[in-house]
Design a protein around this motif. Structure first.
Motif, short mmCIF file in Angstrom:
data_model
loop_
_atom_site.label_atom_id
_atom_site.label_comp_id
_atom_site.label_asym_id
_atom_site.label_seq_id
_atom_site.Cartn_x
_atom_site.Cartn_y
_atom_site.Cartn_z
N ARG A 17 70.04 -16.24 52.30
CA ARG A 17 71.00 -17.18 51.70
C ARG A 17 71.95 -16.45 50.75
N PHE A 18 71.39 -15.49 50.02
CA PHE A 18 72.19 -14.75 49.05
C PHE A 18 73.30 -13.94 49.72
N VAL A 19 72.95 -13.17 50.76
CA VAL A 19 73.95 -12.30 51.38
C VAL A 19 74.92 -13.08 52.28
N MET A 20 74.54 -14.30 52.68
CA MET A 20 75.44 -15.11 53.48
C MET A 20 76.31 -16.03 52.62
N SER A 21 76.13 -15.98 51.30
CA SER A 21 76.88 -16.85 50.41
C SER A 21 78.34 -16.40 50.30
N ASP A 22 79.19 -17.33 49.93
CA ASP A 22 80.62 -17.01 49.76
C ASP A 22 80.80 -15.98 48.65
N ASN A 23 80.04 -16.13 47.55
CA ASN A 23 80.18 -15.19 46.44
C ASN A 23 79.92 -13.75 46.89
N PHE A 24 78.85 -13.56 47.66
CA PHE A 24 78.52 -12.22 48.13
C PHE A 24 79.60 -11.69 49.07
N GLN A 25 80.01 -12.49 50.02
CA GLN A 25 80.98 -12.03 51.01
C GLN A 25 82.36 -11.81 50.41
N ASN A 26 82.66 -12.52 49.32
CA ASN A 26 83.93 -12.29 48.63
C ASN A 26 83.89 -11.05 47.75
N THR A 27 82.68 -10.55 47.48
CA THR A 27 82.50 -9.41 46.59
C THR A 27 82.37 -8.09 47.33
N TYR A 28 81.68 -8.11 48.48
CA TYR A 28 81.37 -6.86 49.18
C TYR A 28 82.14 -6.72 50.48
N ASP A 29 82.54 -5.48 50.76
CA ASP A 29 83.39 -5.18 51.90
C ASP A 29 82.52 -4.71 53.07
N LEU A 30 81.92 -5.68 53.76
CA LEU A 30 81.06 -5.38 54.90
C LEU A 30 81.68 -5.95 56.17
N PRO A 31 81.49 -5.28 57.31
CA PRO A 31 82.04 -5.79 58.56
C PRO A 31 81.42 -7.13 58.96
N GLU A 32 82.16 -7.92 59.67
CA GLU A 32 81.68 -9.22 60.13
C GLU A 32 80.41 -9.06 60.97
N GLU A 33 80.33 -7.95 61.70
CA GLU A 33 79.16 -7.71 62.54
C GLU A 33 77.88 -7.62 61.71
N THR A 34 78.00 -7.07 60.49
CA THR A 34 76.83 -6.97 59.61
C THR A 34 76.28 -8.35 59.28
N TYR A 35 77.17 -9.28 58.97
CA TYR A 35 76.73 -10.64 58.63
C TYR A 35 76.13 -11.34 59.85
N LYS A 36 76.65 -11.07 61.02
CA LYS A 36 76.07 -11.65 62.24
C LYS A 36 74.65 -11.10 62.45
N ASP A 37 74.47 -9.82 62.15
CA ASP A 37 73.14 -9.21 62.32
C ASP A 37 72.13 -9.80 61.34
N VAL A 38 72.49 -9.85 60.06
CA VAL A 38 71.51 -10.31 59.07
C VAL A 38 71.24 -11.80 59.18
N ALA A 39 72.14 -12.55 59.81
CA ALA A 39 71.93 -13.98 59.99
C ALA A 39 70.75 -14.25 60.91
N ASP A 40 70.51 -13.34 61.88
CA ASP A 40 69.48 -13.58 62.90
C ASP A 40 68.39 -12.52 62.96
N ASP A 41 68.67 -11.33 62.44
CA ASP A 41 67.76 -10.20 62.62
C ASP A 41 67.08 -9.87 61.28
N ASP A 42 65.77 -10.07 61.22
CA ASP A 42 65.04 -9.84 59.97
C ASP A 42 65.01 -8.37 59.58
N ILE A 43 64.97 -7.48 60.55
CA ILE A 43 64.95 -6.05 60.24
C ILE A 43 66.29 -5.61 59.65
N ALA A 44 67.38 -6.10 60.21
CA ALA A 44 68.70 -5.82 59.65
C ALA A 44 68.80 -6.35 58.22
N LEU A 45 68.20 -7.51 57.98
CA LEU A 45 68.19 -8.09 56.63
C LEU A 45 67.40 -7.22 55.67
N MET A 46 66.22 -6.71 56.12
CA MET A 46 65.42 -5.83 55.28
C MET A 46 66.19 -4.58 54.89
#
Length: 333
Positions: free
Chosen positions: A238-267
């Motif tokens: 929930r934290f890394v998918m929040s608007d605050n986090f995504q507005n703060t950090y410069d990560l590719p969209e693919e990273t957010y797609k990965d962590v949304a579904d993949d627990d290892i990517a989230l770890m």
């Protein structure tokens, strides 16, 4: 980092300390810095993967389940992930029902251990049937009677995975005639996958312990983030998918797609967050101007909080002055 702290609402977090009383099991060694969570009853005589063990645990042995009746099991992140999936629980449910916290070091860095019953028995012990979560049992249980030691040799900055043998009076497995190399025992017990996914976390703990005063004492927010990123995967997502986090950090969209579904990517992303929070490493790129924008957005809130604190402090001082003046005997007449 300040940016991590600025996009977390600390008041909304369940405190890790609410899950039980802390426990410490300190251990030291002259040659190596050994993280406290890997303390064992053994004096570490180090083994290699070619070392031959004489050991066999099986249902027919006289001491079957004895170790589970006196369980002291430290959990690593991948252990938690496997167990909560096995039980069909979310992170908060699992942590409250099946773990108690302890302090990994003197700075209060939080770890967790398996909760036991009042007699010290593992809650997953199913009578004479043994472990009810055997396919997803934690790393410590898989390795037994081998202790896993992630260590750093003095005057180096590289960690090294080592092993030692644990001998406890109740265990009759050492009297069984079977011999097996440590390498084959690790494969048999399925620890390789666990070691792979926990390795970065072990290294982070080791760096925190061996860094000494130079690392500094983590603040409360950093400790809360460490606990979340290590063990509370639902909150981390929930934290890394929040608007605050995504507005703060410069990560590719693919990273957010990965962590949304993949627990290892989230770890893995959680490990980067912990390095940034504890050691100030720039493991996650920040968007240009994000800090300034966040300060401006939160300025009114911070000012209101500061004014409220000043008013509360003034009111308390006035009350004390009245008590000092009247001797505590106030009357409306």
């Amino acid at each position: 980092s300040d940016l991590i702290r600025s996009c977390v609402n600390l008041d909304a977090w369940p405190r890790y300390a609410a899950y039980g009383a802390p426990r410490n099991d300190p251990m030291s060694d002259e040659k190596f810095d050994i993280p406290e969570q890997f303390a064992s009853p053994a004096v570490p005589a180090l083994l290699t993967e070619d070392s031959v063990l004489q050991f066999h645990c099986h249902k027919g042995i006289s001491c079957f389940n004895a170790c589970c009746k006196h369980a002291d099991v430290t959990l690593a992140p991948y252990d938690v992930l496997r167990l909560q999936k096995h039980l069909g629980m979310n992170s908060e449910e699992f942590l409250k029902a099946h773990t108690v916290p302890f302090q990994i070091d003197a700075d209060g860095v939080p770890g967790i251990k398996m909760r036991t019953d009042n007699d010290g028995a593992c809650l997953f012990l199913d009578g004479e049937n043994g472990c009810s979560v055997y396919e997803n049992r934690p790393t410590v249980c898989r390795y037994y009677p081998v202790a896993l030691l992630n260590m750093r040799e003095k005057d180096t900055y590289e960690s090294k995975q080592q092993y030692s043998l644990v001998r406890e009076a109740h265990c009759k497995g050492h009297e069984e005639p079977r011999e097996i190399t440590l390498r084959d025992y690790r494969k048999e017990q399925g620890v390789e996958e666990y070691d792979e996914f926990n390795r970065s976390w072990y290294e982070l703990i080791l760096k925190k312990k061996s860094g000494g005063p130079g690392v500094g004492t983590p603040n409360e927010m950093s400790l809360q983030l460490f606990f979340m990123a290590s063990f509370n995967f639902d909150m981390l997502r929930r934290f890394v998918m929040s608007d605050n986090f995504q507005n703060t950090y410069d990560l590719p969209e693919e990273t957010y797609k990965d962590v949304a579904d993949d627990d290892i990517a989230l770890m893995k992303l959680g490990n980067k967050l912990m390095r940034q929070a504890l050691f100030g490493e720039k493991t996650i790129p920040e968007k240009s101007g994000a800090w300034e924008k966040r300060v401006e957005e939160r300025k009114e809130v911070w000012e209101a909080r500061a004014n409220a604190e000043i008013e509360a402090r003034n009111a308390k001082n006035e009350e004390k002055m009245r008590e000092d003046t009247t001797g505590g005997a106030c009357s409306d007449n």
